[in-house]
Write a protein that holds these residues in place. Sequence first.
Motif, mmCIF file in Angstrom:
data_model
loop_
_atom_site.group_PDB
_atom_site.id
_atom_site.type_symbol
_atom_site.label_atom_id
_atom_site.label_comp_id
_atom_site.label_asym_id
_atom_site.label_seq_id
_atom_site.Cartn_x
_atom_site.Cartn_y
_atom_site.Cartn_z
ATOM 1 N N TYR A 1 -7.535 1.925 -0.333
ATOM 2 C CA TYR A 1 -6.833 2.683 0.702
ATOM 3 C C TYR A 1 -7.715 3.831 1.184
ATOM 4 O O TYR A 1 -7.429 4.998 0.975
ATOM 5 C CB TYR A 1 -5.482 3.161 0.171
ATOM 6 C CG TYR A 1 -4.580 2.005 -0.160
ATOM 7 C CD1 TYR A 1 -3.910 1.312 0.835
ATOM 8 C CD2 TYR A 1 -4.451 1.557 -1.479
ATOM 9 C CE1 TYR A 1 -3.116 0.212 0.539
ATOM 10 C CE2 TYR A 1 -3.651 0.462 -1.786
ATOM 11 C CZ TYR A 1 -2.997 -0.202 -0.769
ATOM 12 O OH TYR A 1 -2.215 -1.292 -1.070
ATOM 13 N N GLN B 1 4.273 3.529 13.340
ATOM 14 C CA GLN B 1 3.667 4.107 12.142
ATOM 15 C C GLN B 1 4.237 3.470 10.873
ATOM 16 O O GLN B 1 3.497 3.120 9.946
ATOM 17 C CB GLN B 1 3.928 5.613 12.093
ATOM 18 C CG GLN B 1 3.171 6.430 13.109
ATOM 19 C CD GLN B 1 3.506 7.900 12.976
ATOM 20 O OE1 GLN B 1 3.075 8.559 12.049
ATOM 21 N NE2 GLN B 1 4.306 8.411 13.894
ATOM 22 N N LEU C 1 9.817 2.257 3.895
ATOM 23 C CA LEU C 1 8.530 2.773 3.422
ATOM 24 C C LEU C 1 8.485 2.852 1.894
ATOM 25 O O LEU C 1 7.505 2.439 1.269
ATOM 26 C CB LEU C 1 8.286 4.151 4.024
ATOM 27 C CG LEU C 1 6.859 4.692 3.960
ATOM 28 C CD1 LEU C 1 5.880 3.714 4.577
ATOM 29 C CD2 LEU C 1 6.771 6.032 4.661
ATOM 30 N N VAL D 1 0.047 7.748 0.845
ATOM 31 C CA VAL D 1 -0.134 6.358 0.419
ATOM 32 C C VAL D 1 -0.760 6.312 -0.971
ATOM 33 O O VAL D 1 -0.275 5.615 -1.874
ATOM 34 C CB VAL D 1 -1.011 5.586 1.424
ATOM 35 C CG1 VAL D 1 -1.374 4.203 0.870
ATOM 36 C CG2 VAL D 1 -0.287 5.433 2.755
ATOM 37 N N GLN E 1 -1.649 10.850 6.281
ATOM 38 C CA GLN E 1 -0.752 9.883 5.650
ATOM 39 C C GLN E 1 -1.408 9.191 4.458
ATOM 40 O O GLN E 1 -0.715 8.739 3.550
ATOM 41 C CB GLN E 1 -0.297 8.838 6.672
ATOM 42 C CG GLN E 1 0.601 9.376 7.767
ATOM 43 C CD GLN E 1 0.917 8.322 8.796
ATOM 44 O OE1 GLN E 1 0.360 7.225 8.776
ATOM 45 N NE2 GLN E 1 1.816 8.635 9.708
ATOM 46 N N MET F 1 2.169 1.224 8.109
ATOM 47 C CA MET F 1 2.078 1.596 6.700
ATOM 48 C C MET F 1 2.674 0.526 5.806
ATOM 49 O O MET F 1 2.159 0.255 4.713
ATOM 50 C CB MET F 1 2.762 2.945 6.486
ATOM 51 C CG MET F 1 2.024 4.091 7.160
ATOM 52 S SD MET F 1 2.764 5.708 6.851
ATOM 53 C CE MET F 1 2.283 5.973 5.138
ATOM 54 N N MET G 1 -3.828 1.468 11.364
ATOM 55 C CA MET G 1 -2.858 2.209 12.158
ATOM 56 C C MET G 1 -3.094 1.998 13.646
ATOM 57 O O MET G 1 -2.145 1.757 14.421
ATOM 58 C CB MET G 1 -2.941 3.694 11.808
ATOM 59 C CG MET G 1 -1.902 4.575 12.490
ATOM 60 S SD MET G 1 -0.185 4.184 12.042
ATOM 61 C CE MET G 1 -0.160 4.690 10.323
ATOM 62 N N HIS H 1 -7.230 2.926 6.734
ATOM 63 C CA HIS H 1 -5.993 3.460 7.299
ATOM 64 C C HIS H 1 -6.107 3.606 8.811
ATOM 65 O O HIS H 1 -5.203 3.214 9.556
ATOM 66 C CB HIS H 1 -5.663 4.813 6.668
ATOM 67 C CG HIS H 1 -4.397 5.433 7.180
ATOM 68 N ND1 HIS H 1 -4.385 6.276 8.275
ATOM 69 C CD2 HIS H 1 -3.099 5.323 6.773
ATOM 70 C CE1 HIS H 1 -3.141 6.669 8.515
ATOM 71 N NE2 HIS H 1 -2.358 6.109 7.618
#
Length: 255
Positions: free
Chosen positions: A76, A247, A166, A47, A43, A251, A85, A81
């Motif tokens: 990031y 999730q 998102l 991002v 992911q 995010m 998460m 992450h």
Amino acid sequence: MSVNRNGFAVALIILLLSSGQAFSADKRILLNELYDNARLELQIDWVRASMKLDGDQYALPETVVSTVNQVVEVRYSRTFHRSSMLATLDEALSVGELLKLLDWYNSNLGQKVLHLEMAANSPSNRLRMQGYIEEKLGQQLPRTSRIRLIEELMETMDAAELGTELVASASVGAQRLLREIMPMQDGRPMRPPEILKAREKPDIRKGISDEMRNIYLYTYRSLPDNEIRAYLDFARSSAMQNFQRGQMQAMARML
């Protein structure tokens, strides 16, 4: 007698505390296993792609574009992450749901679905997907029953609403990052993220259902109907529902 009772009470408290610590440690192990098995680290590629600037699309100084993109790479990170998460999924999922998800991702169908989703969601696959949607789906849609099955999967996964959240979160995050790198001359503070997202969501929501349907038709194009139905059955479970929302929430927080 009271001493014995007190001793028993103390022993019971120690036992309960130690059991709670073991339970927490076991859950962390399961969360890390789910993160790895579901390949959630991929992911971060989405991002970064959504936050970086393309110098050909924006009338910005080259130094600004370069600085923004460098900050995105550093901020990031895969470590950031993963920790973000796991913290959110810890809130969203019970141990029982974690076990069900691990069973799913270790199953043949779970692995097949995962590989299809990984291939479709890869930033390097964007042009191939767009070509399929324009050429294949633009000329002839699949049979009606197939479309209904895909739309049912979309509804179960709440794809349009979660996708809207998102995309809006990524847009607001990019605006915030750009303002950090290149402050506005008027000096006015940026509106709170929730207000900015609320303003963007209606426009995003207008076309996202058709876009998501095309993406789903592309992603699962090789799955026969019976396997989509089996996936749909699991998608309705609280484990997958909470996993999907967890999730997206993680995010959105990161962005």
